[in-house]
Scaffold this active site. Structure first.
Site, PDB file in Angstrom:
ATOM      1  N   HIS A 305       0.892  -1.077  -0.008  1.00 32.28           N
ATOM      2  CA  HIS A 305      -0.138  -0.143  -0.257  1.00 32.28           C
ATOM      3  C   HIS A 305       0.982   1.198   0.273  1.00 32.28           C
ATOM      4  O   HIS A 305       1.948   1.221   0.615  1.00 32.28           O
ATOM      5  CB  HIS A 305      -0.803  -0.115   1.193  1.00 32.28           C
ATOM      6  CG  HIS A 305      -2.007   0.984   0.975  1.00 32.28           C
ATOM      7  ND1 HIS A 305      -2.061   2.190   1.459  1.00 32.28           N
ATOM      8  CD2 HIS A 305      -3.202   0.711   0.602  1.00 32.28           C
ATOM      9  CE1 HIS A 305      -3.126   2.685   1.318  1.00 32.28           C
ATOM     10  NE2 HIS A 305      -4.014   2.003   0.501  1.00 32.28           N
ATOM     11  N   ASP A 362      -7.923  -5.431  -0.012  1.00 33.53           N
ATOM     12  CA  ASP A 362      -8.451  -6.028  -0.928  1.00 33.53           C
ATOM     13  C   ASP A 362      -8.181  -7.416  -0.837  1.00 33.53           C
ATOM     14  O   ASP A 362      -8.505  -8.458  -1.831  1.00 33.53           O
ATOM     15  CB  ASP A 362      -7.789  -5.504  -2.232  1.00 33.53           C
ATOM     16  CG  ASP A 362      -8.625  -4.129  -2.512  1.00 33.53           C
ATOM     17  OD1 ASP A 362      -9.934  -4.120  -2.258  1.00 33.53           O
ATOM     18  OD2 ASP A 362      -7.846  -3.255  -3.005  1.00 33.53           O
TER      19      ASP A 362
END
Ligand code: CMC
Length: 427
Positions: A305, A362
């Site tokens: 991320h 996710d």
């Protein structure tokens, strides 16, 4: 008050104010840099750039903290509802019981689409990606609802925001129904926001649809986890589009376009596809090796991320939710076992540790959505549905900021210097 930041450029000393927020890193206010030095800053990907003031969402990526209006995401996901979080993001405070009822009632009464919009769907191929359909249909909302597009009027802005939050489930469910050739299901006002969406997606006119409360709760939680995430790519897109004073519905369509990419919202679809491709835990080492190979473009989807250099707090809640949904539906998908083992192997691997790559939101969301019955192509559409709350809240915040200006980055020009045009016969 922090000291000014001092910079020496081409022998000239300049100073810039340093501003502090309520928490988080201070920022060096370089708005006068060009005027004072004739230089721009260079920050492609905006890794060191704060583009605005915002009071909505705070992330500490090193510590794995995510707060909405000060409230930790874990508490909101466990204890509140998506409607409450939507109210919180839009209005700044959690609602009282009465405020929540009124807000929920307003959203519920905006869920129907103008009937003419149903005709738009028939213009798409049945195999179109739902995000392609969402981009088109949400953009088309700007051709309707003209009574909520005066962005200088706070009331109209709020009506547009309510409409977007309310209609997004209807639009997403219709995109799904169109893809499978089933009739559109109209909203039903006695259901919750999330229950209504489930019914519009999986119900058929031939029989009653019963909402499974565990699934409803899990999906509502997924919506909470996706509601807002500071100045991410799609939110920045919405802000940039909106900074010119553009129609709010068109701005949200721009956000949907940005969200679709596999590095952003498309990652949940890509993550589940990857887990299915891996298939069984014995093939994990092969994929870990590929992810580490610089000559192979493959990345572990659902890992890493831009901001979190620690476990994504949303992934923690998501992993727990997988078990609840599997237990309630009696599902035993081996893909979950593959995901758990992949996570464990990656977290103990030097490459992932050194680069601080952890599972993100996710990584597990696709496993849950698939168990509920959504095809992978719908995953990003669900993300768009939930993120609409953040988009409209951020858009409202931007428009009501007295310092708001059109977003207009500059560049480092690397093209040809000036040269004279030659007619085609002389080239
Ligand atoms: N698998 C393998 N290596 C990775 C991965 C990954 N998933 N993510 C980053 N790296 C490596 C990358 O190769 C780079 O290595 P090096 O420094 O040797 O060149 C280093 O880690 C830093 O990566 P980056 O691309 O410079 O980092 P970024 O901040 O620009 O990218 C990211 C962040 C999310 C785009 C990236 O981690 C990625 O592509 N992840 C997979 C896609 C994904 O899961 N996206 C969902 C993000 S969460 C949902 C959302 O907010 O939309």
């Amino acid at each position: 008050m922090a000291d000014n930041a001092k910079l020496q450029v081409a022998g000239k000393d300049v100073e810039f104010p340093v501003r502090s927020g309520t928490i988080g890193p201070d920022v060096i206010d370089i708005r006068k840099l060009y005027a004072q030095t004739g230089n721009f800053t260079y920050d492609p990907g905006f890794t060191s750039t704060a583009s605005c003031d915002s009071a909505l969402t705070y992330i500490d990526g090193d510590e794995g903290v995510l707060l909405h209006r000060g409230y930790p995401i874990g508490q909101l996901a466990e204890e509140s509802s998506f409607m409450e979080v939507a109210y919180l993001l839009l209005n700044g405070e959690l609602p009282s019981g009465e405020e929540l009822d009124k807000f929920t009632g307003t959203i519920t009464r905006h869920t129907m689409l103008h009937e003419q919009l149903a005709g738009f769907y028939r213009g798409f191929r049945r195999d179109a990606h739902p995000m392609a359909v969402m981009c088109g249909v949400v953009g088309a909302l700007s051709a309707f609802y003209h009574d909520s597009t005066d962005i200088t009027d706070p009331h109209q802005r709020m009506v547009a925001s309510h409409r977007l939050i309310a209609k997004m489930p209807t639009i997403a469910a219709m995109a799904y129904k169109y893809s499978v050739g089933q009739p559109f299901i109209y909203p039903k006002n006695d259901l919750s926001y999330t229950g209504n969406f489930l019914r519009m997606t999986f119900g058929v006119p031939a029989e009653e649809y019963e909402v499974n409360p565990v699934v409803e709760k899990a999906l509502d939680r997924i919506f909470i986890l996706h509601a807002d995430h500071e100045q991410n790519a799609s939110t920045s897109t919405v802000r940039l589009a909106g900074s010119s004073g553009a129609n709010p519905f068109a701005c949200i369509a721009a956000g949907i376009a940005c969200l679709w990419g596999p590095a952003h919202g498309g990652a949940n679809e890509a993550a589940l596809n990857m887990l299915r491709e891996i298939g069984t835990p014995d093939r994990i080492p092969e994929y870990i090796a590929r992810a580490k190979n610089k000559d192979d473009p493959f990345r572990l989807m659902g890992f890493g991320h831009r901001v979190y250099k620690n476990y994504d707090p949303r992934a923690t809640v998501m992993q727990k939710t997988v078990r609840e949904v599997f237990d309630s539906l009696g599902v035993n998908d081996p893909v979950f076992e593959t995901a758990l083992q992949l996570e464990e192997i990656a977290l103990n691997d030097d490459y992932f540790r050194e680069k601080k790559l952890f599972p993100n939101v996710d990584f597990y969301s696709g496993v849950i959505l698939s168990a509920i019955g959504f095809p992978t192509t719908m995953f990003t559409a669900l993300f768009a549905l939930a993120r609409t709350v953040g988009w409209v809240a951020q858009w409202n915040e931007m428009i009501s900021d007295p310092e708001q200006k059109i977003g207009r980055p500059r560049q480092l020009y690397t093209g040809p210097t000036q040269r004279d045009y030659l007619p085609v016969g002389k080239r």
